[in-house]
Structure formats: C-alpha cells, structure tokens
Design a protein around this motif. Structure first.
Motif, PDB file in Angstrom:
ATOM      1  N   ALA A  81     -35.035 -23.179  20.330  1.00  0.00           N
ATOM      2  CA  ALA A  81     -34.824 -21.774  20.671  1.00  0.00           C
ATOM      3  C   ALA A  81     -34.378 -21.051  19.410  1.00  0.00           C
ATOM      4  CB  ALA A  81     -33.777 -21.633  21.763  1.00  0.00           C
ATOM      5  N   ILE A  82     -34.512 -19.733  19.411  1.00  0.00           N
ATOM      6  CA  ILE A  82     -34.138 -18.972  18.223  1.00  0.00           C
ATOM      7  C   ILE A  82     -32.632 -18.947  18.016  1.00  0.00           C
ATOM      8  CG2 ILE A  82     -36.189 -17.522  18.227  1.00  0.00           C
ATOM      9  CD1 ILE A  82     -34.486 -15.337  19.545  1.00  0.00           C
ATOM     10  N   ASP A  83     -31.843 -19.250  19.069  1.00  0.00           N
ATOM     11  CA  ASP A  83     -30.385 -19.280  18.943  1.00  0.00           C
ATOM     12  C   ASP A  83     -29.839 -20.652  19.321  1.00  0.00           C
ATOM     13  OD1 ASP A  83     -30.819 -19.181  21.653  1.00  0.00           O
ATOM     14  OD2 ASP A  83     -29.446 -17.525  22.052  1.00  0.00           O
ATOM     15  N   ASP A  84     -30.556 -21.717  18.921  1.00  0.00           N
ATOM     16  CA  ASP A  84     -30.116 -23.059  19.290  1.00  0.00           C
ATOM     17  C   ASP A  84     -29.053 -23.624  18.361  1.00  0.00           C
ATOM     18  OD1 ASP A  84     -31.692 -23.703  17.056  1.00  0.00           O
ATOM     19  OD2 ASP A  84     -33.330 -24.525  18.256  1.00  0.00           O
ATOM     20  N   LEU A  85     -28.744 -22.906  17.267  1.00  0.00           N
ATOM     21  CA  LEU A  85     -27.629 -23.307  16.407  1.00  0.00           C
ATOM     22  C   LEU A  85     -26.369 -22.535  16.760  1.00  0.00           C
ATOM     23  CD1 LEU A  85     -26.549 -24.966  14.042  1.00  0.00           C
ATOM     24  CD2 LEU A  85     -27.323 -23.145  12.505  1.00  0.00           C
ATOM     25  N   ALA A  86     -26.501 -21.207  16.890  1.00  0.00           N
ATOM     26  CA  ALA A  86     -25.319 -20.393  17.200  1.00  0.00           C
ATOM     27  C   ALA A  86     -25.749 -18.987  17.602  1.00  0.00           C
ATOM     28  CB  ALA A  86     -24.387 -20.332  15.996  1.00  0.00           C
ATOM     29  N   THR A  87     -24.833 -18.299  18.253  1.00  0.00           N
ATOM     30  CA  THR A  87     -24.973 -16.871  18.553  1.00  0.00           C
ATOM     31  C   THR A  87     -23.934 -16.138  17.714  1.00  0.00           C
ATOM     32  OG1 THR A  87     -23.490 -17.178  20.449  1.00  0.00           O
ATOM     33  CG2 THR A  87     -25.852 -17.210  20.897  1.00  0.00           C
ATOM     34  N   TRP A  88     -24.409 -15.239  16.857  1.00  0.00           N
ATOM     35  CA  TRP A  88     -23.521 -14.550  15.935  1.00  0.00           C
ATOM     36  C   TRP A  88     -23.415 -13.066  16.265  1.00  0.00           C
ATOM     37  CZ3 TRP A  88     -25.049 -16.824  10.461  1.00  0.00           C
ATOM     38  CH2 TRP A  88     -24.540 -18.143  10.364  1.00  0.00           C
ATOM     39  N   THR A  89     -22.868 -12.320  15.326  1.00  0.00           N
ATOM     40  CA  THR A  89     -22.370 -10.967  15.541  1.00  0.00           C
ATOM     41  C   THR A  89     -23.451  -9.982  15.988  1.00  0.00           C
ATOM     42  OG1 THR A  89     -20.842 -11.487  13.770  1.00  0.00           O
ATOM     43  CG2 THR A  89     -20.967  -9.185  14.440  1.00  0.00           C
ATOM     44  N   GLY A  90     -23.008  -8.985  16.778  1.00  0.00           N
ATOM     45  CA  GLY A  90     -23.937  -7.984  17.273  1.00  0.00           C
ATOM     46  C   GLY A  90     -23.255  -6.660  17.595  1.00  0.00           C
ATOM     47  N   SER A  91     -23.846  -5.956  18.541  1.00  0.00           N
ATOM     48  CA  SER A  91     -23.304  -4.684  19.019  1.00  0.00           C
ATOM     49  C   SER A  91     -23.850  -4.445  20.415  1.00  0.00           C
ATOM     50  CB  SER A  91     -23.680  -3.528  18.078  1.00  0.00           C
ATOM     51  OG  SER A  91     -25.088  -3.383  17.987  1.00  0.00           O
ATOM     52  N   VAL A  92     -23.212  -3.522  21.140  1.00  0.00           N
ATOM     53  CA  VAL A  92     -23.612  -3.202  22.510  1.00  0.00           C
ATOM     54  C   VAL A  92     -23.823  -1.708  22.639  1.00  0.00           C
ATOM     55  CG1 VAL A  92     -22.883  -3.182  24.933  1.00  0.00           C
ATOM     56  CG2 VAL A  92     -22.417  -5.190  23.524  1.00  0.00           C
ATOM     57  N   THR A  93     -24.880  -1.329  23.327  1.00  0.00           N
ATOM     58  CA  THR A  93     -25.132   0.078  23.620  1.00  0.00           C
ATOM     59  C   THR A  93     -25.701   0.200  25.020  1.00  0.00           C
ATOM     60  OG1 THR A  93     -26.120   2.108  22.715  1.00  0.00           O
ATOM     61  CG2 THR A  93     -27.508   0.155  22.760  1.00  0.00           C
ATOM     62  N   LYS A  94     -25.568   1.378  25.610  1.00  0.00           N
ATOM     63  CA  LYS A  94     -26.089   1.621  26.952  1.00  0.00           C
ATOM     64  C   LYS A  94     -27.445   2.283  26.854  1.00  0.00           C
ATOM     65  CE  LYS A  94     -24.509   3.122  31.517  1.00  0.00           C
ATOM     66  NZ  LYS A  94     -23.397   3.770  32.263  1.00  0.00           N
ATOM     67  N   GLY A  95     -28.425   1.717  27.548  1.00  0.00           N
ATOM     68  CA  GLY A  95     -29.777   2.230  27.479  1.00  0.00           C
ATOM     69  C   GLY A  95     -30.026   3.378  28.431  1.00  0.00           C
ATOM     70  N   PRO A  96     -31.164   4.038  28.283  1.00  0.00           N
ATOM     71  CA  PRO A  96     -31.508   5.148  29.167  1.00  0.00           C
ATOM     72  C   PRO A  96     -31.729   4.716  30.609  1.00  0.00           C
ATOM     73  CG  PRO A  96     -33.352   4.578  27.729  1.00  0.00           C
ATOM     74  CD  PRO A  96     -32.182   3.817  27.243  1.00  0.00           C
ATOM     75  N   ASP A  97     -31.943   3.410  30.820  1.00  0.00           N
ATOM     76  CA  ASP A  97     -32.111   2.893  32.180  1.00  0.00           C
ATOM     77  C   ASP A  97     -30.792   2.544  32.846  1.00  0.00           C
ATOM     78  OD1 ASP A  97     -31.434   0.703  30.659  1.00  0.00           O
ATOM     79  OD2 ASP A  97     -33.211  -0.477  31.130  1.00  0.00           O
ATOM     80  N   GLY A  98     -29.664   2.802  32.157  1.00  0.00           N
ATOM     81  CA  GLY A  98     -28.347   2.517  32.718  1.00  0.00           C
ATOM     82  C   GLY A  98     -27.866   1.111  32.463  1.00  0.00           C
ATOM     83  N   ARG A  99     -28.732   0.261  31.925  1.00  0.00           N
ATOM     84  CA  ARG A  99     -28.326  -1.103  31.596  1.00  0.00           C
ATOM     85  C   ARG A  99     -27.678  -1.154  30.222  1.00  0.00           C
ATOM     86  NH1 ARG A  99     -33.019  -5.350  32.218  1.00  0.00           N
ATOM     87  NH2 ARG A  99     -34.127  -3.774  30.970  1.00  0.00           N
ATOM     88  N   TRP A 100     -26.853  -2.167  30.040  1.00  0.00           N
ATOM     89  CA  TRP A 100     -26.238  -2.417  28.741  1.00  0.00           C
ATOM     90  C   TRP A 100     -27.105  -3.405  27.963  1.00  0.00           C
ATOM     91  CZ3 TRP A 100     -22.101   0.491  27.417  1.00  0.00           C
ATOM     92  CH2 TRP A 100     -21.378   1.095  28.451  1.00  0.00           C
ATOM     93  N   TYR A 101     -27.240  -3.145  26.687  1.00  0.00           N
ATOM     94  CA  TYR A 101     -28.019  -4.003  25.792  1.00  0.00           C
ATOM     95  C   TYR A 101     -27.093  -4.557  24.718  1.00  0.00           C
ATOM     96  CZ  TYR A 101     -32.363  -2.147  27.791  1.00  0.00           C
ATOM     97  OH  TYR A 101     -33.385  -1.804  28.638  1.00  0.00           O
ATOM     98  N   MET A 102     -27.014  -5.881  24.632  1.00  0.00           N
ATOM     99  CA  MET A 102     -26.281  -6.523  23.548  1.00  0.00           C
ATOM    100  C   MET A 102     -27.287  -7.089  22.556  1.00  0.00           C
ATOM    101  SD  MET A 102     -23.665  -9.797  23.364  1.00  0.00           S
ATOM    102  CE  MET A 102     -22.467  -9.114  24.509  1.00  0.00           C
ATOM    103  N   PHE A 103     -27.317  -6.516  21.380  1.00  0.00           N
ATOM    104  CA  PHE A 103     -28.127  -7.049  20.296  1.00  0.00           C
ATOM    105  C   PHE A 103     -27.241  -7.993  19.483  1.00  0.00           C
ATOM    106  CE2 PHE A 103     -30.145  -3.199  21.633  1.00  0.00           C
ATOM    107  CZ  PHE A 103     -31.492  -3.511  21.589  1.00  0.00           C
TER     108      PHE A 103
END
Length: 322
Positions: A69-91
């Motif tokens: 998987a693309i994150d099979d070693l670790a999950t590192w730093t990101g940010s969160v924003t709210k989309g126009p559909d009302g859902r939250w997106y964590m990049f």
C-alpha cells in the motif's frame, strides 16, 4: 501541554469545527527506545479541546495500511479541511519503503462525516514529478523522496482549492534545494500538480510543514527546518533551526524565504498559528530538544502572538518585560 507517557508525540495539525478544536498528531511508542525510530512507526492520533490547552484523547484517526500500500510504512503529517459536500477531508503523507531501505512519499486523503471515523481513499492523489521535483536518486545525497506535509486551503479567489507540499527542487546545491510544491483542485478529489511556488537557493534543504496565515492584514508562510537541513551558508550564519516565518505578498506568494525570521530554536518545532475561541492569535509547537539535547515530544500550550514591524512576537514575553 498535551503529552502521552507511553508515546512520543510530534507533528500535529488542528481544525475547528465551531464547537471543539480537533488536534491530529503523530505518535509512536516509547518502547522503541530510540526516538529516531518513531518516524517509521507513526500513527495519527486524535484529541479534542474547547480551549487549546486542556485536551481529551479520543479514538485514533489513522494507522498505516497492510502491505502492499502507499502508506504501508507510516502515515505522516497532513491537514484537514471541510469540503463543499459537508464532509471533512484529511490530506496526509503516505510513506512506503523501497528496496534500498529509503522511502518514497506521496499525498493521499481520508474522509469523515464527523472528524472521528475516517475512511481512506487508499490511492495517491499527488506524487512528485521529476520535471520540477527531486526524485529518489542512486547517489543517496538525500534520505528520501521528499513530497509530504500537505497544507490544503480554499483558493483565495474562490476557484477551487490549493495545496502546498514540502518538496525539493531537481537542481541546485544539494543542501539548498528546499522548495514549496504546489497543486490545485476543483473539488478536493482531482488534483493537478503545478510548478513550485519558490526557487531553491534560499538557505534551506527542506521547508517542512508549511502553513499560510494572514496576520494583521499581512500574509505569511510558516515553515520549519532544523539546523541539520539548513544550507551550509545559513548554518555558518549561526542559525540553529526551528520554526520560521516568511513574509508573503499573498497566500500563494511570492514568499520571502531567504529573509525568513527564525521564530524558535530547536527546542520547539512544527509551529502552528491559529485563533482561539476569543479570536486571539496563538502559537503552538511540539517540544523537540531538551537542554541536554535529547528528544522530548509533546505539544506546548498556546502562546499569544502578534506582528510587530513585520516580525512575529510572543506577547506574553512583551507583557513580562513591561
């Protein structure tokens, strides 16, 4: 301070849902013994607060996936924003290992209806492009293929979304290739990589965990770089590394990277500037070096800040001096 007795806590990002602040943070077990090993055991924890000081830990947000998987070693730093559909997106940064033991970083995302339960997209939405960005090379002059720490925010002119990414240029002195990568999206799902917003040769091997912020009517870019990743010339000037602040013409630059202010030394890292519930601007960071040089971890309490003559100042220090 937010600290965990059983784990090191370091990079973090905060989002306000209007009722509570949600802090997402990297952590790894202290049973590893060596704090440098934490990077490849990082998971994304979650805590909530109403005042940015008293935090309650809740269920973790994300952990690494099973290989391949693309994150099979670790999950590192990101940010969160709210989309126009009302859902939250964590990049966030997805990290996988390559045969020589080094790692490649890509950007992916997860979605949530409530900031508590997250579903991974499980596909990369962005990766480095060698037209502009340094790929992993055989000469091992850098430890990884740097393409991480996505900072996502609405386009200032209302035209979709913008993303800033920590990356390195594919040219210039090896120790001075740190740049801000750039991508755009109309919908938070489909992203187009753009040329970088900055040029190499500004004194930094990398500009980690960028954040745009508008303070007192001025635009700034907050970023981070330790002395070990500064260029030789900047190290020779006596800079110890830490949190940096660059003046900007707008959220998308140009940024005065070469003239950036060193806000903290190595005792604090990954600075974040945001508004508390009363609307005051505050600064948080994680504790990096203790006085004896060993790694600490843990998130500081918020400190009030302001801009004076284009420089970030801690107003509690001014109050104490007066």
């Amino acid at each position: 301070m937010f600290d965990l007795p059983e784990a090191w806590v370091w990079d973090f990002w905060i989002v306000d849902d209007g009722d509570r602040f949600h802090m997402f943070f990297l952590y790894a077990s202290r049973a590893l013994k060596n704090p440098d090993a934490r990077h490849f055991r990082a998971s994304i924890g979650h805590a909530v607060s109403t005042d940015l000081t008293n935090w309650t830990r809740v269920t973790d947000a994300l952990v690494r996936s099973d290989a391949p998987a693309i994150d099979d070693l670790a999950t590192w730093t990101g940010s969160v924003t709210k989309g126009p559909d009302g859902r939250w997106y964590m990049f966030y940064t997805a990290v996988t290992v390559v045969p020589d033991g080094r790692n490649v970083q890509t950007i992916t995302y997860a979605t949530s209806d409530d900031l508590y339960e997250w579903t991974k997209a499980a596909v990369p939405v962005l990766k480095g492009d060698p037209r502009w960005y340094e790929p992993l090379t055989d000469d091992e002059h850098w430890a990884d293929e740097a393409f991480r720490d996505p900072w996502v925010f609405p386009d200032p002119d209302g035209d979709g979304w913008q993303m800033l990414v920590t990356a390195r240029a594919n040219h210039g002195p090896v120790d001075d290739r740190g740049i801000v990568a750039h991508a755009t999206s109309p919908d938070l799902v489909n992203w187009t990589l753009q040329p970088p917003l900055t040029e190499p040769g500004q004194g930094f091997g990398q500009l980690e965990v960028c954040q745009t912020v508008e303070l007192d009517g001025g635009h700034y870019l907050l970023f981070n770089c330790l002395d070990t990743e500064l260029s030789a010339a900047r190290r020779a000037s006596g800079a110890s590394g830490g949190v940096w602040l660059a003046r900007a013409d707008s959220a998308l630059g140009p940024y005065d990277i070469a003239g950036a202010q060193m806000v903290t030394d190595r005792s604090q890292y990954v600075g974040r500037i945001l508004q508390d519930r009363a609307g005051h601007w505050v600064f948080l960071a994680f504790r990096y070096d203790a006085p004896d040089g060993h790694f600490l971890g843990g998130i500081t309490d918020p400190r009030p800040v302001a801009i004076e003559d284009g420089q970030l100042v801690f107003t509690d220090e001014l109050d104490a001096a007066n």
